[in-house]
Design a protein around this motif. Structure first.
Motif, PDB file in Angstrom:
ATOM      1  N   LEU A 152       0.844  -1.194   0.000  1.00  0.00           N
ATOM      2  CA  LEU A 152       0.000   0.000   0.000  1.00  0.00           C
ATOM      3  C   LEU A 152       0.878   1.242   0.000  1.00  0.00           C
ATOM      4  O   LEU A 152       1.788   1.361   0.813  1.00  0.00           O
ATOM      5  CB  LEU A 152      -0.881   0.012   1.252  1.00  0.00           C
ATOM      6  CG  LEU A 152      -2.075  -0.938   1.243  1.00  0.00           C
ATOM      7  CD1 LEU A 152      -2.713  -0.995   2.623  1.00  0.00           C
ATOM      8  CD2 LEU A 152      -3.101  -0.480   0.206  1.00  0.00           C
ATOM      9  N   VAL A 153       0.582   2.154  -0.911  1.00  0.00           N
ATOM     10  CA  VAL A 153       1.385   3.363  -1.047  1.00  0.00           C
ATOM     11  C   VAL A 153       0.459   4.572  -0.998  1.00  0.00           C
ATOM     12  O   VAL A 153      -0.633   4.549  -1.566  1.00  0.00           O
ATOM     13  CB  VAL A 153       2.142   3.340  -2.394  1.00  0.00           C
ATOM     14  CG1 VAL A 153       2.797   4.683  -2.664  1.00  0.00           C
ATOM     15  CG2 VAL A 153       3.180   2.222  -2.416  1.00  0.00           C
ATOM     16  N   ASP A 154       0.864   5.594  -0.288  1.00  0.00           N
ATOM     17  CA  ASP A 154       0.143   6.857  -0.364  1.00  0.00           C
ATOM     18  C   ASP A 154       0.860   7.718  -1.399  1.00  0.00           C
ATOM     19  O   ASP A 154       1.929   8.259  -1.138  1.00  0.00           O
ATOM     20  CB  ASP A 154       0.134   7.545   1.011  1.00  0.00           C
ATOM     21  CG  ASP A 154      -0.712   8.803   1.007  1.00  0.00           C
ATOM     22  OD1 ASP A 154      -0.821   9.461  -0.059  1.00  0.00           O
ATOM     23  OD2 ASP A 154      -1.277   9.139   2.060  1.00  0.00           O
ATOM     24  N   VAL A 161       3.017   2.896   2.824  1.00  0.00           N
ATOM     25  CA  VAL A 161       2.171   2.756   4.010  1.00  0.00           C
ATOM     26  C   VAL A 161       2.355   1.387   4.638  1.00  0.00           C
ATOM     27  O   VAL A 161       2.461   1.237   5.840  1.00  0.00           O
ATOM     28  CB  VAL A 161       0.694   2.978   3.631  1.00  0.00           C
ATOM     29  CG1 VAL A 161      -0.209   2.692   4.818  1.00  0.00           C
ATOM     30  CG2 VAL A 161       0.497   4.382   3.095  1.00  0.00           C
ATOM     31  N   ALA A 233     -10.859   5.694  -2.378  1.00  0.00           N
ATOM     32  CA  ALA A 233     -10.863   6.757  -1.371  1.00  0.00           C
ATOM     33  C   ALA A 233      -9.485   6.992  -0.771  1.00  0.00           C
ATOM     34  O   ALA A 233      -9.176   8.088  -0.326  1.00  0.00           O
ATOM     35  CB  ALA A 233     -11.858   6.431  -0.265  1.00  0.00           C
ATOM     36  N   SER A 234      -8.618   5.966  -0.756  1.00  0.00           N
ATOM     37  CA  SER A 234      -7.292   6.159  -0.147  1.00  0.00           C
ATOM     38  C   SER A 234      -6.216   5.400  -0.921  1.00  0.00           C
ATOM     39  O   SER A 234      -5.316   4.813  -0.327  1.00  0.00           O
ATOM     40  CB  SER A 234      -7.316   5.720   1.325  1.00  0.00           C
ATOM     41  OG  SER A 234      -7.747   4.367   1.441  1.00  0.00           O
ATOM     42  N   ASN A 235      -6.313   5.439  -2.254  1.00  0.00           N
ATOM     43  CA  ASN A 235      -5.318   4.803  -3.127  1.00  0.00           C
ATOM     44  C   ASN A 235      -5.162   3.316  -2.831  1.00  0.00           C
ATOM     45  O   ASN A 235      -4.106   2.734  -3.060  1.00  0.00           O
ATOM     46  CB  ASN A 235      -3.950   5.510  -3.027  1.00  0.00           C
ATOM     47  CG  ASN A 235      -3.072   5.256  -4.253  1.00  0.00           C
ATOM     48  OD1 ASN A 235      -3.591   5.108  -5.367  1.00  0.00           O
ATOM     49  ND2 ASN A 235      -1.775   5.208  -4.072  1.00  0.00           N
ATOM     50  N   SER A 236      -6.204   2.683  -2.317  1.00  0.00           N
ATOM     51  CA  SER A 236      -6.127   1.249  -1.990  1.00  0.00           C
ATOM     52  C   SER A 236      -7.005   0.404  -2.892  1.00  0.00           C
ATOM     53  O   SER A 236      -7.092  -0.814  -2.700  1.00  0.00           O
ATOM     54  CB  SER A 236      -6.547   1.000  -0.543  1.00  0.00           C
ATOM     55  OG  SER A 236      -5.994   1.936   0.334  1.00  0.00           O
ATOM     56  N   ALA A 237      -7.674   1.017  -3.852  1.00  0.00           N
ATOM     57  CA  ALA A 237      -8.531   0.234  -4.748  1.00  0.00           C
ATOM     58  C   ALA A 237      -7.691  -0.823  -5.456  1.00  0.00           C
ATOM     59  O   ALA A 237      -6.518  -0.579  -5.751  1.00  0.00           O
ATOM     60  CB  ALA A 237      -9.203   1.145  -5.762  1.00  0.00           C
ATOM     61  N   GLY A 238      -8.281  -1.990  -5.691  1.00  0.00           N
ATOM     62  CA  GLY A 238      -7.578  -3.030  -6.417  1.00  0.00           C
ATOM     63  C   GLY A 238      -6.799  -3.983  -5.528  1.00  0.00           C
ATOM     64  O   GLY A 238      -6.009  -4.784  -6.020  1.00  0.00           O
ATOM     65  N   GLU A 239      -7.021  -3.930  -4.217  1.00  0.00           N
ATOM     66  CA  GLU A 239      -6.329  -4.895  -3.329  1.00  0.00           C
ATOM     67  C   GLU A 239      -7.049  -6.235  -3.415  1.00  0.00           C
ATOM     68  O   GLU A 239      -7.460  -6.834  -2.423  1.00  0.00           O
ATOM     69  CB  GLU A 239      -6.254  -4.356  -1.900  1.00  0.00           C
ATOM     70  CG  GLU A 239      -5.171  -3.313  -1.715  1.00  0.00           C
ATOM     71  CD  GLU A 239      -3.746  -3.878  -1.799  1.00  0.00           C
ATOM     72  OE1 GLU A 239      -3.590  -5.114  -1.807  1.00  0.00           O
ATOM     73  OE2 GLU A 239      -2.802  -3.071  -1.871  1.00  0.00           O
ATOM     74  N   CYS A 254      -1.266 -11.218   5.087  1.00  0.00           N
ATOM     75  CA  CYS A 254      -1.876  -9.939   5.458  1.00  0.00           C
ATOM     76  C   CYS A 254      -2.552 -10.031   6.825  1.00  0.00           C
ATOM     77  O   CYS A 254      -3.004  -9.027   7.359  1.00  0.00           O
ATOM     78  CB  CYS A 254      -2.899  -9.490   4.415  1.00  0.00           C
ATOM     79  SG  CYS A 254      -4.453 -10.415   4.473  1.00  0.00           S
TER      80      CYS A 254
END
Lengths: 400, 400
Positions: A152-154, A161, A233-239, A254
């Motif tokens: 996860l990257v901001d 992250v 919403a927080s660059n986490s789409a597609g996990e 995870c």
């Protein structure tokens, strides 16, 4: 994600023009208008600005057919260079491109041995600094560096992250490296990089919504909506690698259970080998060798390899069907080193599950293909987001 | 989904203005500009056009504080009326709204008895024609009808592609009813209707990406990206009810196995009752009564009810975590009759699973709430898409 303001639309139009110039190589303003649906006024104004800035150049017109010869646009390689970095669990890959995105120099370092393993952020920074010096001895010609790190990257703050491979949390990689190198640095993850790479290579197809799936040590997806990377919403789409296909299933790194990644990521494949043939030699050599072994085994009709691929394929199929049913993409592209080695076999094994679990209508609208573009698509994507970010900043400031 | 052309942007801006006028009730051009990020020129031009057409009216300015009094805009109820239809498995609900979207007349007919069950498309058409006559005796005042039918819908051709409850395929409902009633008819599914309803009630929150989850006989989701309904490549995005949470799990009516709906839809809850307490009286009375029984059971601390909710909650939790990890929405809103009766208990039972399976970053960015708006949100949403479609057509034609 805020609604599209005038600045967003300007940025999106800028990217459309850049990507179409790259993919057309060269192309005319008229062709861009015809393909993109943008107005001639918009295309002409963006082209004028980019010509002014030295990003584009005009190519001598060639007469084709009976029409009036058209001036064509191309990216100017002289504008400077951009570096793309693919930080993977088992290797580091750094490529320098000229500003026309042609590869100039590339270097890869394996980091899966005992001696060179990345253990700390300092290890990574040292490796990357050495590799950057190899591809760009004169750092002053580099305009920006794009770095892809797993997890996860901001992207806004440039912070890693959470990087599951090393259990790093909240690492401010961008500011550390940007300061160390005195260069603009942009950070995102491999899925985002792969998707941006695809959007550059195929801006026409990218008009549809679209997914890229990465199969490697980790597993994930990136989603594009109407030709733009969808971040959520927080660059986490597609996990997608951490979506559940088996309630109370296999433990995943995870912390969850029954995630797609636990079955389909390289360690998941190793676990299937252990399950099918306990103590099999493939599993003692590390995950890269194990997947290599599976790949050769499938080619030679080895029974263990076939059972492992069938078992993993069932979970991959369910996971892909979930993506199809939720996102309804027009295309799913598979990338990553596991896809390169074993993708065709895994996809074939996954297909019955996809067909069983996906609804007919979204299934009919999707094509699934393996990425076969030469070069490192993650490094390319990382370089393009560095290019986009630097131009977008200049462009937005210029239009104020 | 094509890239955003000038016409798309015009349409999107039109909807922004309409929704903000409705939610502001009344609101000023200045407030719309401040909230939407649109330019004053755009807002003023759209407002002028809508005032001209009689869709909007100006409200006498009220002085607030020291500022210059502002002319406020409102939807003009006199513009005509719009009818929204919620076709559910167990009931039909038809509501007429004035053009300010205030409910004027509403009628509901249960269709879960032996005598009145909908068996054929002709049954449905007859019911709906009778109900339309009840809410709109004078059909000439109706501008358009929006109909929500469960399952997969092709909104562009107005065809119910697949309605699982009745096993209907390729039913051209829009053209049949439009011809029969001599009225414009617009077709979509309940999820899309719920999402559009939310976008009208809360255009500010809708700036973020967002999901609505429907819990009823069937289960599904709708996704909004940047304040707009996301349809996917073939209007099938959000078929979350048919995503797999258990490979080789329970048979689902879609033909797949282990789908969220098979555990969390009303028939899935009935199956859990049968599992926990075979022959329990709740299960003999049909799914509506069974869910009602569970709801009362949970309130009174009944052990069977608690076990059923816990069992279903585990699967709901995994399904919600998948939505969180894939789409990374800022908000998930729960709607539907099962949510109305049992939503709080189900969500509480699902929460541990969501927290276990969702990654920390997308989990932190999402809020989950149950829809508690009065009235039938599906019928409201169906009416708004009828309103949007008719205005959008006029607007696009007007701007040519």
């Amino acid at each position: 994600m805020a609604p599209r303001t005038a600045a967003d639309i300007r940025r999106s139009n800028l990217f459309q023009v850049l990507r179409r110039v790259f993919a057309g190589a060269p192309t005319s303003r008229q062709e861009i208008v015809a393909q993109s649906g943008l107005s001639m006024a918009t295309v002409a104004s963006i082209a004028a600005e980019l010509l002014d800035a030295g990003v584009l150049l005009e190519v001598a017109p060639t007469t084709r057919g009976k029409g009036r010869p058209l001036t064509r646009l191309a990216l100017d390689p002289e504008y400077g260079s951009f570096v793309g970095v693919d930080v993977a669990e088992t290797y580091l890959h750094v490529t320098r491109y000229d500003a026309a995105l042609t590869e100039v120099a590339s270097v890869r370092r394996e980091v899966d041995g005992e001696d060179d393993r990345v253990r700390s952020p300092e290890d990574l920074e040292r490796h990357l600094t050495e590799l950057l010096a190899e591809v760009a001895p004169d750092r002053s010609t580099v305009r920006a560096v794009g770095i892809s790190v797993p997890g996860l990257v901001d992207d806004e703050t440039g912070v890693s992250v959470y990087a599951p491979s090393w259990d790093w949390r909240g690492l401010p990689l961008r500011s550390t490296l940007s300061e160390r190198w005195s260069l603009p640095v942009h950070l995102d993850n491999p899925l985002k990089a792969l998707m941006v790479s695809e959007l550059w290579h195929d801006p026409g197809a990218a008009e549809a919504n679209w997914a890229v799936v990465n199969l490697g040590t980790g597993v994930g997806a990136a989603i594009a909506v109407a030709g733009e990377l969808y971040r959520g919403a927080s660059n986490s789409a597609g996990e997608w690698g951490h979506t559940t296909v088996a309630v109370e299933g296999r433990q995943c790194r995870c912390g969850g259970t029954g995630c797609v990644e636990a079955y389909v990521g390289a360690p998941g494949l190793v676990a299937f080998i252990d399950q099918v043939a306990p103590g099999h030699p493939w599993t003692s050599l590390g995950e890269t060798a194990a997947v290599q072994g599976l790949s050769e085994g499938v080619a030679s009709g080895d029974e263990v390899a076939e059972q492992v691929v069938a078992a993993a394929g069932a979970y991959l199929g369910a996971g892909l069907a979930n993506l199809v049913n939720t996102v309804n993409p027009a295309r799913i592209v598979f990338a990553g080193w596991v896809s390169d080695l074993l993708g065709d076999a895994l996809l074939a094994a996954a297909r019955p599950g996809v067909e069983h679990q996906a609804l007919a209508r979204p299934l009919q609208s999707v094509t699934m293909t393996r990425l076969t573009r030469p070069g490192n698509a993650v490094a390319f994507g990382a370089a393009t987001f560095a290019l986009e970010a630097s131009l977008s900043q200049a462009h937005t400031e210029g239009s104020r």
